[in-house]
Design a protein around this motif. Structure first.
Motif, mmCIF file in Angstrom:
data_model
loop_
_atom_site.group_PDB
_atom_site.id
_atom_site.type_symbol
_atom_site.label_atom_id
_atom_site.label_comp_id
_atom_site.label_asym_id
_atom_site.label_seq_id
_atom_site.Cartn_x
_atom_site.Cartn_y
_atom_site.Cartn_z
ATOM 1 N N GLN A 11 15.991 -5.541 8.715
ATOM 2 C CA GLN A 11 16.942 -6.238 10.470
ATOM 3 C C GLN A 11 17.359 -5.160 10.931
ATOM 4 N N GLY A 12 17.244 -3.647 10.922
ATOM 5 C CA GLY A 12 17.483 -2.808 11.674
ATOM 6 C C GLY A 12 18.907 -1.965 10.970
ATOM 7 N N ARG A 13 19.120 -2.405 10.036
ATOM 8 C CA ARG A 13 20.190 -1.593 8.872
ATOM 9 C C ARG A 13 19.945 -0.505 8.650
ATOM 10 N N LEU A 14 20.555 1.098 8.482
ATOM 11 C CA LEU A 14 20.751 2.226 7.542
ATOM 12 C C LEU A 14 20.572 1.895 5.989
ATOM 13 N N VAL A 15 20.296 1.780 5.416
ATOM 14 C CA VAL A 15 20.303 2.086 3.502
ATOM 15 C C VAL A 15 20.736 3.200 3.568
ATOM 16 N N VAL A 16 22.034 2.905 3.184
ATOM 17 C CA VAL A 16 22.772 4.656 2.549
ATOM 18 C C VAL A 16 22.926 4.200 1.102
ATOM 19 N N SER A 17 22.119 5.010 -0.058
ATOM 20 C CA SER A 17 22.730 5.624 -1.159
ATOM 21 C C SER A 17 22.821 7.229 -1.649
ATOM 22 N N GLY A 18 22.711 7.210 -3.536
ATOM 23 C CA GLY A 18 23.177 8.745 -3.469
ATOM 24 C C GLY A 18 21.800 8.815 -4.049
ATOM 25 N N LEU A 19 20.649 8.447 -4.034
ATOM 26 C CA LEU A 19 18.737 9.372 -4.556
ATOM 27 C C LEU A 19 19.138 9.488 -6.210
ATOM 28 N N ALA A 20 20.035 9.137 -6.864
ATOM 29 C CA ALA A 20 20.072 8.590 -8.202
ATOM 30 C C ALA A 20 19.168 8.118 -8.945
ATOM 31 N N ARG A 21 19.140 8.356 -9.786
ATOM 32 C CA ARG A 21 18.259 7.358 -10.650
ATOM 33 C C ARG A 21 18.782 5.974 -10.532
ATOM 34 N N GLY A 22 17.828 4.891 -10.838
ATOM 35 C CA GLY A 22 17.721 3.266 -10.944
ATOM 36 C C GLY A 22 17.550 2.712 -9.858
ATOM 37 N N ILE A 23 18.776 2.574 -9.407
ATOM 38 C CA ILE A 23 19.399 1.667 -8.231
ATOM 39 C C ILE A 23 19.676 2.556 -7.102
ATOM 40 N N ASP A 24 19.701 3.483 -6.482
ATOM 41 C CA ASP A 24 19.728 4.445 -5.908
ATOM 42 C C ASP A 24 18.176 4.294 -5.260
ATOM 43 N N ALA A 25 17.547 5.054 -5.982
ATOM 44 C CA ALA A 25 16.047 5.335 -5.576
ATOM 45 C C ALA A 25 15.911 3.824 -5.010
ATOM 46 N N ALA A 26 15.608 3.545 -5.983
ATOM 47 C CA ALA A 26 15.051 1.633 -5.383
ATOM 48 C C ALA A 26 15.393 0.803 -4.483
ATOM 49 N N ALA A 27 16.699 0.999 -3.904
ATOM 50 C CA ALA A 27 17.162 1.228 -2.503
ATOM 51 C C ALA A 27 16.342 2.115 -1.728
ATOM 52 N N HIS A 28 16.563 2.903 -1.890
ATOM 53 C CA HIS A 28 15.441 4.332 -1.405
ATOM 54 C C HIS A 28 14.182 3.510 -0.850
ATOM 55 N N GLU A 29 13.829 3.837 -1.486
ATOM 56 C CA GLU A 29 12.368 3.546 -1.489
ATOM 57 C C GLU A 29 12.013 1.970 -0.693
ATOM 58 N N GLY A 30 13.034 1.202 -0.362
ATOM 59 C CA GLY A 30 12.817 -0.141 -0.546
ATOM 60 C C GLY A 30 12.181 -0.610 1.383
ATOM 61 N N ALA A 31 14.340 0.710 1.511
ATOM 62 C CA ALA A 31 14.165 0.871 3.325
ATOM 63 C C ALA A 31 13.298 1.803 3.551
ATOM 64 N N LEU A 32 12.187 2.698 2.828
ATOM 65 C CA LEU A 32 11.381 3.909 3.743
ATOM 66 C C LEU A 32 10.620 2.508 4.033
ATOM 67 N N ALA A 33 10.133 1.214 3.247
ATOM 68 C CA ALA A 33 9.216 0.146 3.520
ATOM 69 C C ALA A 33 9.354 -0.408 4.553
ATOM 70 N N GLU A 34 10.257 -0.698 4.802
ATOM 71 C CA GLU A 34 10.510 -1.384 6.504
ATOM 72 C C GLU A 34 11.534 -0.611 7.477
ATOM 73 N N GLY A 35 11.712 0.861 7.191
ATOM 74 C CA GLY A 35 12.522 1.396 8.248
ATOM 75 C C GLY A 35 13.411 2.853 7.619
ATOM 76 N N ALA A 36 13.954 3.178 7.462
ATOM 77 C CA ALA A 36 14.811 3.525 7.130
ATOM 78 C C ALA A 36 15.969 4.194 6.698
ATOM 79 N N THR A 37 16.167 5.355 5.811
ATOM 80 C CA THR A 37 17.567 5.417 4.947
ATOM 81 C C THR A 37 18.186 6.659 5.005
ATOM 82 N N ALA A 38 19.530 6.079 3.907
ATOM 83 C CA ALA A 38 20.227 7.528 4.399
ATOM 84 C C ALA A 38 20.439 8.119 2.864
#
Length: 369
Positions: free
Chosen positions: A137-164
């Motif tokens: 949708q054009g949003r920047l997904v922000v998370s903390g690179l930790a194991r579990g939820i953080d990593a999954a959110a980053h991976e999903g965002a990288l597949a369609e856009g960008a992440t911080a």
């Protein structure tokens, strides 16, 4: 207006000096106009506060700057147009970040996704889906690179856009080590952010600071799965204190990993089940969150960052040393009890902080060290 090389170096040196934190850094800049003058005045101010002020050695800062350049990173100051606008609003936000990646991404509307490190497979799948759909949708997904939820959110965002990715270490340190490749990918395709000096290994006290950056960058924070006493709930509290949306995914009450989210919902966080729920809240966000999850906040405490910075410039310090003990007290209480002007109280606290006599706490509270 661009910062000169001399001023940039002085700012880094000022922030790395003992007892200078985000609040005192901004107040020093406001009082003296620039970091060069603030560095010169620091020892005298600390002396008035009852201590001995020290300035970070030039050699130490030069080594840090060299390490940042070697990592392919750069410094980003709080008054730079590229600095995340919502993060700059935090009264205790970081004055200086080190970043790798595309700075233009920091101007995108951001959403934070956080959760448990030992998350369930279902929660990891959902976090990855959230990241992918929100990034699309054009949003920047922000998370903390930790194991579990953080990593999954980053991976999903990288597949369609960008992440911080916001890390608790220096910009040149990968943590956890198994996420080194993911961290490099975020730096290459998104943006990687650190507050700690280059070369700093992550320590327990760094993670709450990292969490405030994650929450501060975003209009809303989504907690996918979390235990009742976890870093994810700290992030949610920071988001609530900053007046941002707090959202949580409900879970099975028999699963300890769902209790944190269920608690947030009970206390007023908005229940979300899909990316469309999150998008609806964020698209209609005008600065007044629908979530009712709140932490007790002081009425006056930090004055408001801009007002405190302006008024402290010409103030004389108030005599408040006898009012402060080892028990944290709100700054507004010191103002009421002393009867002094807010700017005078703020200046007295600044001098005592530089002297190493007080420490600042969440919620605009201070105590003796």
């Amino acid at each position: 207006m661009p910062v000169s090389q001399e001023e940039a170096f002085a700012r880094i040196r000022l922030l790395r000096s003992p007892h200078v934190g985000p609040v005192s850094f901004r107040q020093l800049l406001a009082r003296f106009g620039n970091a060069v003058a603030a560095l010169e005045a620091l020892p005298e101010m600390a002396s008035r506060g009852g201590g001995k002020g020290q300035v970070a050695p030039e050699a130490l800062v030069r080594a840090e700057v060299a390490a940042v350049r070697a990592a392919g990173a750069r410094y980003l100051f709080h008054d730079d147009p590229a600095f995340p606008a919502l993060l700059a609003e935090l009264h205790n936000g970081p004055p200086i970040l080190t970043v790798r990646g595309d700075l233009a991404l920091l101007q995108k509307p951001a959403v934070a996704i956080v959760g448990a490190r030992n998350a369930s497979a279902a929660a990891i799948s959902l976090a990855r889906q959230f990241g992918r759909e929100l990034a699309a949708q054009g949003r920047l997904v922000v998370s903390g690179l930790a194991r579990g939820i953080d990593a999954a959110a980053h991976e999903g965002a990288l597949a369609e856009g960008a992440t911080a990715g916001v890390i608790a270490s220096g910009i040149d340190i990968a943590y956890p080590p198994e996420h080194a490749a993911l961290q490099d990918r975020i730096a290459a395709e998104g943006v990687l952010i650190a507050e700690q000096p280059a070369g700093t290994q992550p320590q327990a006290r760094h993670f709450p600071s990292r969490n405030r950056i994650i929450a501060g960058m975003a209009a809303g924070t989504v907690v996918v799965e979390a235990a009742p006493k976890s870093g994810s709930l700290i992030t949610a509290r920071i988001a609530a204190e900053a007046g941002r949306e707090v959202m949580a995914v409900p879970g099975n009450p028999r699963d300890a990993r769902a209790r944190g989210c269920n608690y947030l919902i009970r206390e007023g966080a908005v229940l979300v089940q899909g990316a469309e729920d999150i998008a609806e809240l964020l698209d209609s966000f005008t600065g007044s969150p629908r979530s009712r999850f709140r932490e007790e906040a002081p009425v006056f405490a930090h004055l408001a960052p801009d007002e405190a910075a302006e008024t402290i410039a010409d103030a004389a310090p108030a005599d408040i040393a006898g009012l402060i003990s080892s028990a944290p007290v709100m700054v507004d209480e010191l103002i009421r009890t002393s009867g002094a002007a807010p700017s005078a109280v703020q200046l007295a606290l600044l001098e005592m902080e530089l002297a190493g006599r007080i420490q600042r706490h969440a919620g605009g509270r201070v105590s003796l060290i």
